[in-house]
Structure formats: structure tokens, C-alpha cells
Design a protein around this motif. Structure first.
Motif, PDB file in Angstrom:
ATOM      1  N   LYS A  23     -10.183   7.128  -5.832  1.00  0.00           N
ATOM      2  CA  LYS A  23     -11.618   7.264  -5.523  1.00  0.00           C
ATOM      3  C   LYS A  23     -12.372   8.361  -6.251  1.00  0.00           C
ATOM      4  CE  LYS A  23     -10.757   5.121  -1.165  1.00  0.00           C
ATOM      5  NZ  LYS A  23      -9.289   5.072  -1.482  1.00  0.00           N
ATOM      6  N   TYR A  38       0.824  -1.210   0.000  1.00  0.00           N
ATOM      7  CA  TYR A  38       0.000   0.000   0.000  1.00  0.00           C
ATOM      8  C   TYR A  38       0.860   1.263   0.000  1.00  0.00           C
ATOM      9  CZ  TYR A  38      -3.286   3.615   1.302  1.00  0.00           C
ATOM     10  OH  TYR A  38      -4.032   4.762   1.306  1.00  0.00           O
ATOM     11  N   GLN A  40      -5.017   6.420  -2.501  1.00  0.00           N
ATOM     12  CA  GLN A  40      -6.217   7.151  -2.087  1.00  0.00           C
ATOM     13  C   GLN A  40      -6.815   7.908  -3.282  1.00  0.00           C
ATOM     14  OE1 GLN A  40      -6.464   8.883   1.923  1.00  0.00           O
ATOM     15  NE2 GLN A  40      -6.495  10.884   0.921  1.00  0.00           N
TER      16      GLN A  40
END
Ligand code: ARG
Length: 464
Positions: free
Chosen positions: A325, A317, A322
Motif C-alpha cells: 500500500k 494471503y 500489507q
């Protein structure tokens, strides 16, 4: 500022940094999925003896009450939190106390966000599939009603050969059918649960990943915990499929815009789906089609954006992820809106059958058939091609069509023409003779419409 990781830090995070880092303004969109995933995790933990039945009941009840309060508007998702995961967890602890602190056992926000996004996208794949099915139903209805509605078929935007509206619509049926199949493929490939992968290397707690996966309707758990938290392939596949849908809609838009032009006049767009211009009263603009065409770039943009975000990321990760999205949400909402509006526009649009048939006649779309007629009478194809070329020139000069010429005029160009030529080159014959599989003849198209009806009755995504 409400932070989950406050313990390790001594200074207050600068407000700008905090805002830059936070994702709650957009990941609030999947609060339902976050709660659904947490419930599965908790039920699994109880089965594994990691928490008591009472603790499980308390947590599940607490989570359900949070979902209800948010849905009913009595609880506002506060932008004070970093992300939706922290908001739900903090709220749970507020409501039920100590037991709430056990929710995050054996879990990381990395597998949590991977799960939430997957659940969200999976729902949207089903939703897009449903919208496409509705649209296909509209297209097939137009096909059924227009097996004998003749129109020109084009190449290079020039009239080429005659076809029917059913045949033309049938091409779009195939495109959107493939789009629907892509939804089914994506669903099947993505339907594995990342929950229980932890931060990247699994966990020492005795999690039953098979069990939590089955509670959430997954085929099973994902196979590698590093891949589980790093994989965004399914989003890329979905955005690629949405881009293809938009490309199809945009081509369709382009045709509706052309058909709506004064020069063509093939269609009348319903008042509800067009607007007038304040200054030019004669205008009726194809706004929906133009907007759909315009929004296509936006969906392509989302695809290129995530491909670019992912290309340099080492395992596992990274916070870059992020960025998967906002544009994805936008692309989903945009595409869904476009399909629904296009469906509405096409189910109310009026086709001007006479105008379309006239356009097919005046466009020498039967020139190939006239040449074939001569070939059948023994004229070599090259010569036939030349004769028809001269005939077309003659017609252009007289502003008429081949089938409107008298037999005498035809004979002046070639002696081979007889009375039977008219039957051979009428629009109806030209279309009905084209009996190859996939061709426009009403016999073939009728079968196709029936097959389409059968296809639409079976295979909804939810029932698979
Ligand atoms: N807001 C984050 C995202 O959307 C959630 C995951 C956070 N994990 C982490 N290690 N910071 O990707």
C-alpha cells in the motif's frame, strides 16, 4: 487498543508489536472504498435471505452516515484501530448495535482488503487516464500551432536532420497515448471482484458473487478464491505503467532542461513554473522539469519493492502483502502530480521559433539533403558524401552554414552545384520533402493533428 480478534489471545499485545502490525495510518486512505464494498456485500446478503430488509437498511444507513461524518470531519479516523476495516465495523456497531455485527458474515479481511485495494486502484487508473488525456490535449495544441516551426532533430545529442516542433511534440503524443492505452488494458484485466472469496477457500454461506460484483461495476467475480486473495498483479501492472509514464516525463524533462539552457535558448519557461536563485539574479531554473526527473526513481522504487515483496509468497494471503500500500499510494500521488504540473508547464511555455530555426541551419542538418542533391545530379552517393564532408569543414572554418555560401564557393568544391541548390537545401524544403507516413512534412503532420483530435474525442475510460 481496539482489536477484532481479542477473544483468542490472553496477553495484551505489546504496544510495539501492535503498532508494527497496524495499517490504519495508511489504509485510512480507502475508507470510501471499504464502505462501498461493505454496502454491496450487505445488499447482496439481503437478496440471498441472509439478513432481513430492516437489517440491511440499518447497516447501509449506518455505513453512509460514517462516510458522511468522516468526509465532513465530524468523525476522525482513530489510529487506535488496527486497520480501516476494524474502524468502520466497530463504528457501525457503536451506531446501530446488534445488526452491525452481521456485516462481516461470509467475509474475511483477506477478501475485504483485496476488494478495497482493487476499488482504490481502479479509481486511480481512471484518474491517471483523465490526466493523461488533458496532457495529450495540450501537446496536440502545441503541434497544431507549430506545423512550420523548424528546429534541429538530434541523434547522440548532435544536430542531425531538420524537423519541426510539431513533429517533435508528436513523438511525445505517441508515448503518452500508449501510456493511456496501458490504463485501458489494466482496467479491463483487473476489473473482476474478489469479494466473496473469504479467507481463501470461499464460504459455506449462499453468497451471490456475480450480484455483488455487478453492484460494484465489475465485469464479474474472480474465478479462483485462492488467487483472489493473493493476486496483486494489477498493482504491479499499474506501477509498471506509472514507471513508464515517469520515464517518458523524465525524458521530456531532460529536453526542456536542455532547451532552457543558455546554449540552446529554445524555450522560455513561464515564471510560474521556474524559480530564480537567491544569489545569482541572471538565473531562471527549470525546477519543475528537474523535480519530475528526480521523482522518477521514487516511482521505479515502488515497482521494484512490490515485485520483491511478492516473489517469495506462498499461497494464499500473507501479512507481507500489507506492504503493497504505502509505496503504491506514494507512486500514484507522485505520478499524478507530475503529469498535472508538466501539463501546466507545457501549456505556458514559450518556444523561441527563430532561435530553433537558426540552430537547425547552423547545425548542417541539411547536409543529407545537399548530398541527395548531388546524387540526383548523377554523382555517386559515396562521392557526394565526401564532397559534402569537405563543404561542412569549409563552413566550420568560416562559421557559416551550407545554404549561406555563394554559388562560386560551392562550385569551388564541386562543379555540379547550380543555382537550384538553394531551393533544394532550404530548411523548408528539407522538411516539406519528407512526406513518408510519420515524417515531419506539414502535410503529414496536419493529418496527424486531426487524427489526434479525433482520438481525444472518443474513448474515455469511464464511458467504456
Ligand atoms: N491490513 C491488512 C492488509 O493490508 C488487511 C488484511 C488482514 N488480514 C489478515 N488475515 N490479517 O493486508
Amino acid at each position: 487498543m481496539a482489536q477484532l480478534w481479542g477473544g483468542r489471545f490472553t496477553k495484551e499485545t505489546d504496544q510495539l508489536v501492535y503498532n508494527f502490525n497496524a495499517s490504519i495510518s495508511f489504509d485510512c486512505k480507502f475508507f470510501r472504498e471499504d464502505i462501498e464494498g461493505s454496502i454491496a456485500h450487505v445488499v447482496m446478503m439481503e437478496k440471498q435471505g441472509m439478513i432481513t430488509a430492516e437489517e440491511k437498511d440499518l447497516i447501509v444507513k449506518g455505513l453512509i452516515s460514517i462516510r458522511k461524518d468522516v468526509e465532513e470531519g465530524t468523525l476522525e479516523i482513530s489510529m487506535e484501530y488496527e486497520d480501516i476495516h476494524s474502524f468502520v465495523e466497530a463504528n457501525l456497531i457503536d451506531r446501530i448495535g446488534e445488526a452491525g455485527k452481521k456485516l462481516h458474515t461470509g467475509r474475511s479481511r483477506n477478501d475485504q482488503v483485496a476488494l478495497d485495494m482493487k476499488l482504490y486502484v481502479r479509481n486511480q487508473v481512471t484518474e491517471v487516464d483523465r490526466l493523461l488525456k488533458e496532457f495529450l490535449t495540450t501537446i496536440n495544441k502545441i503541434m497544431k500551432e507549430n506545423l512550420h516551426t523548424y528546429m534541429p532533430g538530434f541523434t547522440h545529442l548532435q544536430k542531425a536532420q531538420p524537423t519541426t516542433l510539431a513533429h517533435h511534440m508528436g513523438a511525445y503524443f505517441e508515448m503518452f497515448k500508449r501510456d493511456r492505452q496501458r490504463m485501458h488494458d489494466i482496467y479491463a484485466r483487473m476489473n473482476y471482484s474478489p469479494l466473496g472469496s473469504g479467507a481463501l477457500a470461499g464460504t459455506t454461506y449462499p453468497l451471490d458473487r456475480y450480484y455483488s460484483a455487478s453492484l460494484l461495476g465489475f465485469e464479474g467475480p474472480t474465478s479462483n478464491s485462492m488467487d483472489s486473495v493473493s493476486d496483486r498483479d494489477y498493482i504491479i501492472e499499474f506501477l509498471s505503467a506509472l514507471s513508464t509514464i515517469m520515464m517518458h516525463l523524465s525524458r521530456f524533462s531532460e529536453e526542456v532542461i536542455i532547451w532552457n539552457s543558455n546554449e540552446y535558448g529554445f524555450v522560455d519557461i513561464d515564471d510560474a513554473y521556474s524559480t530564480g536563485r537567491s544569489i545569482m539574479p541572471q538565473k531562471k531554473n527549470p525546477d519543475i522539469a528537474e523535480l519530475v526527473r528526480g521523482k522518477t526513481g521514487r516511482v521505479y522504487g515502488a515497482l521494484v519493492s512490490i515485485l520483491t515483496t511478492m516473489k517469495g509468497l506462498p499461497l494464499a494471503y500473507n501479512k507481507d502483502m500489507q506492504e503493497d500500500k504505502e509505496l503504491t499510494f506514494d507512486a500514484i500521488d507522485t505520478t499524478k502530480g507530475c503529469i498535472a504540473l508538466f501539463n501546466g508547464m507545457m501549456s505556458t511555455i514559450k518556444f523561441r521559433n527563430e532561435q530553433m530555426a537558426k540552430s537547425a541551419m547552423m547545425g548542417f542538418t541539411n547536409a543529407t539533403d545537399a548530398a541527395d542533391y548531388l546524387v540526383k545530379k548523377g554523382v555517386p552517393f559515396r562521392d557526394a558524401h565526401g564532397i559534402i564532408g569537405r563543404l561542412v569543414l569549409y563552413c566550420i572554418d568560416k562559421n557559416t552554414s551550407i545554404d549561406a555560401l555563394s554559388l562560386q564557393e560551392l562550385k569551388e568544391i564541386s562543379e555540379v552545384f547550380e543555382e537550384d541548390v538553394y531551393g533544394e537545401i532550404s530548411l523548408e524544403t528539407c522538411v516539406e520533402k519528407r512526406l513518408t507516413h510519420g515524417g515531419p512534412s506539414s502535410v503529414i503532420m496536419k493529418k496527424q493533428v486531426e487524427e489526434n483530435e479525433k482520438y481525444l474525442e472518443e474513448g474515455d475510460l469511464k464511458n467504456e
